[in-house]
Write a protein that holds these residues in place. Structure first.
Motif, PDB file in Angstrom:
ATOM      1  N   PHE A   1       0.797  -1.233   0.000  1.00  0.00           N
ATOM      2  CA  PHE A   1       0.000   0.000   0.000  1.00  0.00           C
ATOM      3  C   PHE A   1       0.829   1.283   0.000  1.00  0.00           C
ATOM      4  CE2 PHE A   1      -2.491  -3.299   2.168  1.00  0.00           C
ATOM      5  CZ  PHE A   1      -3.596  -3.348   1.330  1.00  0.00           C
ATOM      6  N   GLY A   2       2.142   1.161   0.143  1.00  0.00           N
ATOM      7  CA  GLY A   2       2.965   2.354   0.165  1.00  0.00           C
ATOM      8  C   GLY A   2       3.193   2.865   1.578  1.00  0.00           C
ATOM      9  N   LEU A   3       3.999   3.908   1.688  1.00  0.00           N
ATOM     10  CA  LEU A   3       4.444   4.402   2.990  1.00  0.00           C
ATOM     11  C   LEU A   3       3.301   4.863   3.889  1.00  0.00           C
ATOM     12  CD1 LEU A   3       6.512   5.307   5.065  1.00  0.00           C
ATOM     13  CD2 LEU A   3       6.867   7.386   3.716  1.00  0.00           C
ATOM     14  N   LEU A   4       2.582   5.913   3.489  1.00  0.00           N
ATOM     15  CA  LEU A   4       1.572   6.480   4.386  1.00  0.00           C
ATOM     16  C   LEU A   4       0.377   5.567   4.614  1.00  0.00           C
ATOM     17  CD1 LEU A   4       1.647  10.268   3.403  1.00  0.00           C
ATOM     18  CD2 LEU A   4       2.764   9.100   5.309  1.00  0.00           C
TER      19      LEU A   4
ATOM     20  N   PRO B   1       7.380   2.605  14.818  1.00  0.00           N
ATOM     21  CA  PRO B   1       7.572   1.314  14.150  1.00  0.00           C
ATOM     22  C   PRO B   1       6.721   1.161  12.893  1.00  0.00           C
ATOM     23  CG  PRO B   1       7.347   1.007  16.514  1.00  0.00           C
ATOM     24  CD  PRO B   1       7.019   2.446  16.244  1.00  0.00           C
ATOM     25  N   ALA B   2       5.486   1.657  12.936  1.00  0.00           N
ATOM     26  CA  ALA B   2       4.613   1.547  11.768  1.00  0.00           C
ATOM     27  C   ALA B   2       5.219   2.268  10.571  1.00  0.00           C
ATOM     28  CB  ALA B   2       3.227   2.116  12.089  1.00  0.00           C
ATOM     29  N   VAL B   3       5.763   3.456  10.800  1.00  0.00           N
ATOM     30  CA  VAL B   3       6.372   4.232   9.715  1.00  0.00           C
ATOM     31  C   VAL B   3       7.644   3.559   9.214  1.00  0.00           C
ATOM     32  CG1 VAL B   3       7.509   6.412   9.142  1.00  0.00           C
ATOM     33  CG2 VAL B   3       5.379   6.426  10.443  1.00  0.00           C
ATOM     34  N   LEU B   4       8.487   3.089  10.133  1.00  0.00           N
ATOM     35  CA  LEU B   4       9.748   2.454   9.737  1.00  0.00           C
ATOM     36  C   LEU B   4       9.503   1.195   8.915  1.00  0.00           C
ATOM     37  CD1 LEU B   4      11.866   2.845  13.002  1.00  0.00           C
ATOM     38  CD2 LEU B   4      12.275   3.955  10.803  1.00  0.00           C
ATOM     39  N   TYR B   5       8.591   0.342   9.394  1.00  0.00           N
ATOM     40  CA  TYR B   5       8.317  -0.889   8.663  1.00  0.00           C
ATOM     41  C   TYR B   5       7.650  -0.602   7.321  1.00  0.00           C
ATOM     42  CZ  TYR B   5       9.559  -3.939  12.574  1.00  0.00           C
ATOM     43  OH  TYR B   5      10.237  -4.626  13.541  1.00  0.00           O
ATOM     44  N   ALA B   6       6.744   0.365   7.292  1.00  0.00           N
ATOM     45  CA  ALA B   6       6.090   0.698   6.031  1.00  0.00           C
ATOM     46  C   ALA B   6       7.089   1.251   5.026  1.00  0.00           C
ATOM     47  CB  ALA B   6       4.969   1.701   6.276  1.00  0.00           C
ATOM     48  N   ALA B   7       8.017   2.077   5.496  1.00  0.00           N
ATOM     49  CA  ALA B   7       9.044   2.624   4.610  1.00  0.00           C
ATOM     50  C   ALA B   7       9.917   1.508   4.043  1.00  0.00           C
ATOM     51  CB  ALA B   7       9.897   3.637   5.365  1.00  0.00           C
ATOM     52  N   ALA B   8      10.282   0.564   4.916  1.00  0.00           N
ATOM     53  CA  ALA B   8      11.104  -0.559   4.460  1.00  0.00           C
ATOM     54  C   ALA B   8      10.343  -1.419   3.462  1.00  0.00           C
ATOM     55  CB  ALA B   8      11.537  -1.400   5.656  1.00  0.00           C
ATOM     56  N   GLY B   9       9.070  -1.678   3.744  1.00  0.00           N
ATOM     57  CA  GLY B   9       8.273  -2.472   2.818  1.00  0.00           C
ATOM     58  C   GLY B   9       8.061  -1.776   1.488  1.00  0.00           C
ATOM     59  N   ALA B  10       7.810  -0.474   1.528  1.00  0.00           N
ATOM     60  CA  ALA B  10       7.595   0.282   0.294  1.00  0.00           C
ATOM     61  C   ALA B  10       8.846   0.324  -0.568  1.00  0.00           C
ATOM     62  CB  ALA B  10       7.146   1.704   0.626  1.00  0.00           C
ATOM     63  N   ALA B  11      10.015   0.249   0.101  1.00  0.00           N
ATOM     64  CA  ALA B  11      11.276   0.267  -0.634  1.00  0.00           C
ATOM     65  C   ALA B  11      11.689  -1.126  -1.086  1.00  0.00           C
ATOM     66  CB  ALA B  11      12.375   0.866   0.240  1.00  0.00           C
TER      67      ALA B  11
END
Length: 218
Positions: free
Chosen positions: A78-81, A171-181
């Protein structure tokens, strides 16, 4: 001096943590795909992946869900945000369910503790429960244990939910950023390490703040 719960509460903590670890071992032995590598299932779920991902994070209270992998999947799908928002919703939801379980289980706690122990624990959890939720929210097993334990105390719902939001946001932002990348597995481990380091820093900050508040020169 670090606050320590009364001895009788050790049984409650041991039972909660022990049950979580036992379930984790069972799931690992069974090799349930959704609970070992949720990304393929979430990807195949299409539009329902968002609902399923949040539900998995909430279910982490009772089922050993790999929350970090779910959060990574949120970012990848779903992307970062949007991914971070879904993980935040699931993390806060898990705390809410654990807190509600603690509220309902107060009678059981009364059976294994004395009135004096409960009074002391209530004082400690009222003062430190919110910080404990913030610090342990990213930590497997401890997050659910602390949420349930906090629910047995006079800590109020708004304070618990605010603490869960604060503890889950980074943690939600960090993991989402890693997943989006589209990070590799080793980078996912690095993100987990960063999240644990953040939890340690928050715990240290809370400890130093409490010492400063007790200091006669503060």
């Amino acid at each position: 001096m670090t606050p320590v719960l009364p001895r009788g509460y050790g049984l409650v903590v041991a039972a909660l943590a022990g049950t979580s670890l036992l379930l984790f071992a069972v799931v690992e032995a069974a090799g349930v795909p959704l609970l070992t590598d949720p990304l393929p299932t979430l990807r195949a779920a299409g539009a329902l992946a968002a609902v399923l991902g949040v539900a998995l994070l909430v279910a982490d209270v009772a089922v050993p869900v790999p929350a970090s992998l779910v959060m990574l999947a949120h970012g990848a799908l779903f992307g970062l945000l949007p991914g971070a928002a879904l993980s935040l919703l699931g993390g806060v939801g898990a705390t809410a369910v654990g807190f509600a379980v603690g509220r309902r289980g107060r009678g059981l706690v009364d059976r294994v503790t004395t009135p004096a122990q409960r009074r002391r624990a209530d004082r400690l959890l009222t003062r430190w429960g919110a910080l404990a939720i913030v610090v342990t929210r990213p930590v497997p097993v401890l997050a659910e244990t602390v949420a349930v334990l906090a629910g047995t105390s006079p800590l109020r719902w708004p304070a618990a939910l605010l603490a869960a939001t604060v503890g889950t946001a980074a943690p939600a932002v960090l993991y989402a950023a890693a997943g989006a990348a589209a990070v590799e597995a080793v980078d996912g481990v690095l993100v987990f390490g960063l999240v644990m380091a953040l939890a340690a820093v928050l715990a240290l900050a809370g400890h130093l703040r409490s010492r400063g508040a007790r200091s006669p020169h503060a």
